[in-house]
Every structure is written in structure tokens, then in C-alpha cells.
Design a protein around this motif. Structure first.
Motif: not given
Length: 216
Positions: A120-126, A158
Motif C-alpha cells: 500500500p505504499e505511496g498512497g495507492s495499492t500496488s 480500487e
């Protein structure tokens, strides 16, 4: 005269008879002596022989032959023998017949990835993934996805359209799931390397993700 003549003739006759008898006796003695000499010679010649058995002359003894029993000559007997069996080298096993040639896909599939974890790093799911390609079938019929290079990450929306089945879901039918359901499963089952077909939008974010049916 007549009587005297008769008397004279009587003694003369006796003398002649005595002389004849002596001659006969001498002849008999001579004959006996001759026979004795012949007998002694015959006895000496027959010395060492068994009485009643005629001596065997050398010409009557059969000559011995070097030929083997059965009348075959030495060369024929030798040629009639079978040669000793020679040791044979065991035949090498034949290599198995070549199976059907497997032609894998391109070295890197442009739209397939193996998903291992998420971040979840960077404010988004990767999704943390590896690119790769399908290899050749192995024992058991499974077809492996051969990964290439190092792990990388791709952001996922998402509201991405995701479909999955076993082992993420208890079904073999492809079923829609949310991004949250996928990341929850990855959190409890990391590094499984399930293969997905994916698509990214213009921003480089995954908007479509479908689990492949031919995973190992």
C-alpha cells in the motif's frame, strides 16, 4: 663131412645174427640221439611260452594308430569340436522416442504476470509481480509459468474488474471479486505466484485483472 659142415655153419649164422642185432641197436641209438638233439632245440626255442599257446609272430600284431576312437583322423576330430562361446556385449538400451516438441511463448508475455504480494505504499495499492512466459508441460500435466527478471510492482485501481477462482475462491468457475478481496487473500497467502492476465489504462494502472485457468 656133412656133420662137420653143419656144425661150422651153425656158429657163423649166430655171429651174423649177433652182428645184425648190433647194427640194429646202433641204428636205434643213433636215431634216439638225433631225436634228442631236435627236442632240446625245440625246447630252447619255445622257452618262455605258455604250453598249448602258439607264439604270435611280429607280423600278426596289428600296428597301433594315433587316430582317435571312431576312426576319425586327429584333424577331423579337432575340426568337429564346437568353438568355445564368446562373451557378448549387452546391447545398449535404445533412447526413448522423442515426444512432441514444446514451443513456449515469447520470452516475456506482454500481458501476463505472476502475482506474489501487494504493497500500500505511496498512497495507492500496488501488486508485486514478475513477468514471464509459459513453459512446457511437466510431470503431472501442469504447465509452469516461467518468470523472467526481478520482482516489480504495478499499481491497481480500487475499482478494477477482477475475476478469480480456486485457490482464491472455493470454486473452479471464474467469479468477480474486489481489489480488497484480492489483497486480503495475498496478505494471508504470499508468494503463491498465481498467474493473471492484466490490462492497464492510460495512467499505467491495472484496470482489468483475470486469473489464468492454466496455472501451475
Amino acid at each position: 663131412m656133412g656133420g662137420r659142415g653143419t656144425a661150422i655153419r651153425g656158429p657163423r649164422r649166430l655171429r651174423r645174427q649177433a652182428a645184425c642185432a648190433a647194427l640194429v641197436l646202433c641204428g636205434a641209438l643213433a636215431l634216439t640221439a638225433c631225436n634228442g638233439d631236435d627236442g632240446s632245440d625245440a625246447g630252447a626255442g619255445a622257452a618262455g611260452t605258455t604250453p598249448g599257446v602258439s607264439p604270435v609272430s611280429p607280423s600278426a600284431i596289428p600296428a597301433t594308430s594315433a587316430a582317435p576312437a571312431g576312426g576319425a583322423t586327429p584333424s577331423a576330430a579337432a575340426s568337429s569340436k564346437k568353438p568355445a562361446p564368446t562373451a557378448t556385449t549387452p546391447a545398449k538400451p535404445k533412447p526413448p522416442a522423442p515426444g512432441p516438441t514444446c514451443v513456449p511463448k515469447a520470452s516475456i508475455s506482454p500481458d501476463e504476470i505472476a502475482v506474489y504480494r501487494y504493497t500500500p505504499e505511496g498512497g495507492s495499492t500496488s501488486l508485486i509481480v514478475k513477468h514471464g512466459n509459459w513453459g512446457c508441460a511437466v510431470a503431472g500435466g501442469a504447465t509452469p509459468f516461467v518468470t523472467v527478471g526481478e520482482e516489480t510492482f504495478i499499481p491497481i485501481a480500487e475499482d478494477a474488474k477482477i475475476s478469480a477462482f480456486t485457490p482464491i475462491l472455493p470454486t473452479t468457475v471464474s467469479t468477480p471479486i474486489s481489489t480488497h478481496e484480492l489483497t486480503s487473500w495475498l496478505e494471508t497467502h504470499p508468494n503463491k505466484g498465481l498467474v493473471f492476465h492484466y490490462n492497464v489504462n492510460k495512467a499505467g494502472v491495472i484496470d482489468t485483472l483475470g486469473q489464468e485457468e492454466y496455472t501451475s
